[in-house]
Scaffold this active site. Structure first.
Site, mmCIF file in Angstrom:
data_model
loop_
_atom_site.group_PDB
_atom_site.id
_atom_site.type_symbol
_atom_site.label_atom_id
_atom_site.label_comp_id
_atom_site.label_asym_id
_atom_site.label_seq_id
_atom_site.Cartn_x
_atom_site.Cartn_y
_atom_site.Cartn_z
ATOM 1 N N CYS A 42 0.844 -1.194 0.000
ATOM 2 C CA CYS A 42 0.000 0.000 0.000
ATOM 3 C C CYS A 42 0.883 1.249 0.000
ATOM 4 O O CYS A 42 1.982 1.247 0.539
ATOM 5 C CB CYS A 42 -0.910 0.001 1.227
ATOM 6 S SG CYS A 42 -2.066 1.396 1.244
ATOM 7 N N ASP A 44 0.427 3.804 1.668
ATOM 8 C CA ASP A 44 0.418 4.386 3.020
ATOM 9 C C ASP A 44 1.838 4.654 3.516
ATOM 10 O O ASP A 44 2.684 3.751 3.509
ATOM 11 C CB ASP A 44 -0.301 3.401 3.965
ATOM 12 C CG ASP A 44 -0.649 4.038 5.301
ATOM 13 O OD1 ASP A 44 0.262 4.583 5.952
ATOM 14 O OD2 ASP A 44 -1.834 3.986 5.694
ATOM 15 N N ARG A 46 3.042 4.843 6.291
ATOM 16 C CA ARG A 46 3.459 4.086 7.481
ATOM 17 C C ARG A 46 3.864 2.654 7.168
ATOM 18 O O ARG A 46 4.200 1.895 8.071
ATOM 19 C CB ARG A 46 2.316 4.078 8.515
ATOM 20 C CG ARG A 46 1.907 5.461 8.973
ATOM 21 C CD ARG A 46 0.559 5.439 9.636
ATOM 22 N NE ARG A 46 -0.519 5.051 8.710
ATOM 23 C CZ ARG A 46 -1.787 4.904 9.059
ATOM 24 N NH1 ARG A 46 -2.153 5.091 10.316
ATOM 25 N NH2 ARG A 46 -2.687 4.558 8.164
ATOM 26 N N HIS A 98 -2.130 -4.037 4.946
ATOM 27 C CA HIS A 98 -1.965 -3.635 6.351
ATOM 28 C C HIS A 98 -3.330 -3.399 6.976
ATOM 29 O O HIS A 98 -4.272 -2.976 6.293
ATOM 30 C CB HIS A 98 -1.079 -2.390 6.470
ATOM 31 C CG HIS A 98 -1.685 -1.145 5.893
ATOM 32 N ND1 HIS A 98 -2.287 -0.181 6.667
ATOM 33 C CD2 HIS A 98 -1.802 -0.711 4.614
ATOM 34 C CE1 HIS A 98 -2.729 0.801 5.883
ATOM 35 N NE2 HIS A 98 -2.447 0.500 4.641
ATOM 36 N N CYS A 101 -6.321 -0.184 6.773
ATOM 37 C CA CYS A 101 -6.011 0.479 5.499
ATOM 38 C C CYS A 101 -7.111 1.493 5.120
ATOM 39 O O CYS A 101 -8.293 1.151 5.082
ATOM 40 C CB CYS A 101 -5.862 -0.570 4.402
ATOM 41 S SG CYS A 101 -5.473 0.135 2.789
HETATM 42 CO CO CO Z 1 -3.437 1.236 3.009
#
Ligand code: CO
Length: 209
Positions: A42, A44, A46, A98, A101
């Protein structure tokens, strides 16, 4: 501030730190890359691929998009898979989702999010395939996390169904497709145990002779 000086400062520190531990690191790396792994994760911020598995530049080939999707017609992702499998000859493709999400969360609500709704529809489809199972869960967070896992499993299948992966298996190339999920809350990776290593393990309709 137009030039983001802080990032250039950090870059210099980072490069000199690596050079200190291995003076030839960048010279060696500039000659070639030979990663054994393709990571599809992803976007993302993090969930940084290299850091999570403690790998240095050169060790992992990476593709990231919202909610780590592998769509049959996404030339971007398919090109990454083709290059990784046919040229770099990676031995493992890892789909890493994750928990919590944002893409999955957005797909589960019925609000309008603009252009991205066209991307999220792919997740809504997965939700529809597993509606009965998802409906047994009351807690919203748990519901999202279950769909995060189901999404990874679906993307593992999507990778296996590509002509790229099937051709590789046909030619005897060693290639395993893995499904993992990462917890932002504790930094721990979990293997979803859906690893596929040959075409006999995929559904009949998708097998190319
Ligand atoms: Co995500």
């Amino acid at each position: 501030m137009r030039i983001l000086k802080n990032l250039f400062d950090k870059n210099k520190e980072w490069a000199s730190r690596i050079k200190e531990s291995d003076p030839d690191f960048f010279t060696k790396l500039s000659m070639q890359q030979s990663p054994e792994y393709l990571w599809i994760g992803c976007s993302d911020s993090r969930v940084p691929a290299n850091e999570i598995v403690g790998m240095l530049p050169g060790e992992i080939f990476v593709h990231r998009n919202i909610a780590n999707l592998v769509i049959h017609t996404d030339l971007n992702c398919l090109s990454v898979i083709q290059y990784a499998v046919e040229v770099l000859k990676v031995k493992h493709i890892i789909v890493c989702g994750h928990y919590g999400c944002g893409g999955i969360k957005a797909a589960l609500d019925n609000r309008e999010h603009g252009l991205i709704d066209n991307w999220l529809r792919n997740i809504k489809d997965i939700c529809r395939y597993h509606q009965a199972e998802i409906d047994t869960i009351q807690d919203e967070k748990e519901k999202i996390n279950l769909l995060c896992e189901l999404n990874v499993v679906e993307q593992v299948a999507n990778i296996c169904h590509t002509t790229i992966v099937q051709s590789a298996w046909k030619s005897g190339q060693e290639l395993a497709i893995h499904g993992w999920i990462y917890s932002i809350e504790d930094g721990i990776l979990k293997d979803l145990n859906v690893c596929i290593t040959n075409r006999d393990e995929i559904s009949q309709i998708h097998r190319i002779k």
